[in-house]
Design an enzyme around this catalytic site. Structure first.
Site, PDB file in Angstrom:
ATOM      1  N   HIS A 295      -2.453  -4.289   2.077  1.00 52.44           N
ATOM      2  CA  HIS A 295      -3.101  -3.476   1.040  1.00 52.44           C
ATOM      3  C   HIS A 295      -4.588  -3.843   0.978  1.00 52.44           C
ATOM      4  CE1 HIS A 295      -4.168  -1.844  -2.882  1.00 52.44           C
ATOM      5  NE2 HIS A 295      -3.148  -1.027  -2.717  1.00 52.44           N
TER       6      HIS A 295
ATOM      7  N   GLU B  83      -4.796   4.997   2.829  1.00 51.09           N
ATOM      8  CA  GLU B  83      -5.398   4.832   1.507  1.00 51.09           C
ATOM      9  C   GLU B  83      -6.900   4.601   1.656  1.00 51.09           C
ATOM     10  OE1 GLU B  83      -2.411   3.374  -1.552  1.00 51.09           O
ATOM     11  OE2 GLU B  83      -3.069   1.588  -0.514  1.00 51.09           O
TER      12      GLU B  83
HETATM   13  C1  PEP Z   1      -2.920   1.628  -4.624  1.00 53.86           C
HETATM   14  O1  PEP Z   1      -3.241   0.628  -5.228  1.00 53.86           O
HETATM   15  O2  PEP Z   1      -2.333   1.541  -3.537  1.00 53.86           O
HETATM   16  C2  PEP Z   1      -3.231   2.933  -5.192  1.00 53.86           C
HETATM   17  C3  PEP Z   1      -3.072   3.978  -4.453  1.00 53.86           C
HETATM   18  O3  PEP Z   1      -3.697   2.933  -6.487  1.00 53.86           O
HETATM   19  P1  PEP Z   1      -4.061   4.241  -7.350  1.00 53.86           P
HETATM   20  O4  PEP Z   1      -2.917   5.203  -7.243  1.00 53.86           O
HETATM   21  O5  PEP Z   1      -4.262   3.729  -8.728  1.00 53.86           O
HETATM   22  O6  PEP Z   1      -5.304   4.810  -6.764  1.00 53.86           O
END
Ligand code: PEP
Length: 247
Positions: free
Chosen positions: A94, A166
């Site tokens: 992450h 992400e």
């Molecule tokens: C995450 O921490 O992986 C994430 C996607 O957070 P958020 O949905 O708050 O952007």
């Protein structure tokens, strides 16, 4: 056959075991009848014992794991420990761990190998920072993160692998990536994966970064998006459930 969707809650360091238990009780009282979407909750380690209590209705994941199986490693948790709690998934790499806790592409590759060789399924997190995006380095960064993460796996068996794209600048900002940007980067990720030998592993692509009940249905309809990794919007039963219902 309908390809399943996957909706993963990453609770990070939110919720102690009492709050986790409360959330899990409430969500399992709702109609979770199969709609081809798997709901996965990744609470913190103090809630591991709850996995057994609720795992007939939900799947569970851990937020990290050690790549060593050495009992003399203070503060770490092993693949064996997670497996013994019926943990099905493990988040690896992450961006918060990459940014704040020295997680590197190298340690990610070691964790990917350990989890691949276990009964659990890895959720590999990748994504570019804002500076990398502005410097037009997104393609290069994603290519490097994926190739390195897969580099130590000896693909003997076919299993599921999840990759969560992400964009770091979209996490926790309320500013999800745009439709075209997600579409383009998912296509790129697919292309990178197709050029790696994975012994036909079943690879699911998730999007993560400010997913909420208002943008979920648009994002889930983007080509190659099989589900979500969700932070903030997974903390409230109602918002998480509303997202789940759109998958
Ligand atoms: C995450 O921490 O992986 C994430 C996607 O957070 P958020 O949905 O708050 O952007």
């Amino acid at each position: 056959m309908i390809r399943k969707k996957i909706c993963v809650a990453n609770w990070k360091m939110n919720k102690n075991f009492v709050e986790s238990n409360d959330f899990l009780k409430k969500i399992t009282q709702k109609d979770l009848s199969p709609n081809s979407c798997e709901l996965v909750i990744c609470p913190s380690y103090d809630s591991l014992f709850l996995f057994d209590r609720f795992n007939s209705q939900l799947s569970f994941g851990a937020q990290d794991v050690s790549y060593l199986n050495n009992p003399s490693l203070t503060g770490e948790i092993s693949v064996d420990m997670l497996t013994s709690h019926n943990c099905k998934y493990v988040i690896i790499g992450h961006s918060e761990r990459r940014e704040l806790l020295n997680e590197t592409n190298e340690s990610v590759s070691l964790k990917m190998k350990e989890v691949y060789n276990s009964e659990m399924i890895p959720i590999l997190c990748i994504g570019e920072t804002l500076d990398e995006k502005l410097a037009k380095l997104t393609d290069e960064i994603l290519d490097k993160q994926i190739k390195k993460a897969f580099s130590k796996i000896d693909f003997k068996s076919q299993k599921d692998i999840l990759i969560a794209y992400e964009p770091v600048w979209a996490i926790g900002t309320g500013q999800a990536a745009g439709y075209n940007e997600i579409k383009q980067n998912m296509k790129l990720i697919k292309k990178i994966i197709n050029n790696i030998y994975t012994n036909n592993c079943n690879i699911y692509l998730l999007y993560g970064g400010s997913v909420n009940e208002n943008n979920a249905s648009q994002i889930i309809n983007i080509d190659n998006v099989d589900g979500f990794l969700i932070g903030s919007a997974s903390l409230k039963v109602d918002s998480f459930y509303k997202i789940f219902k759109q998958l």
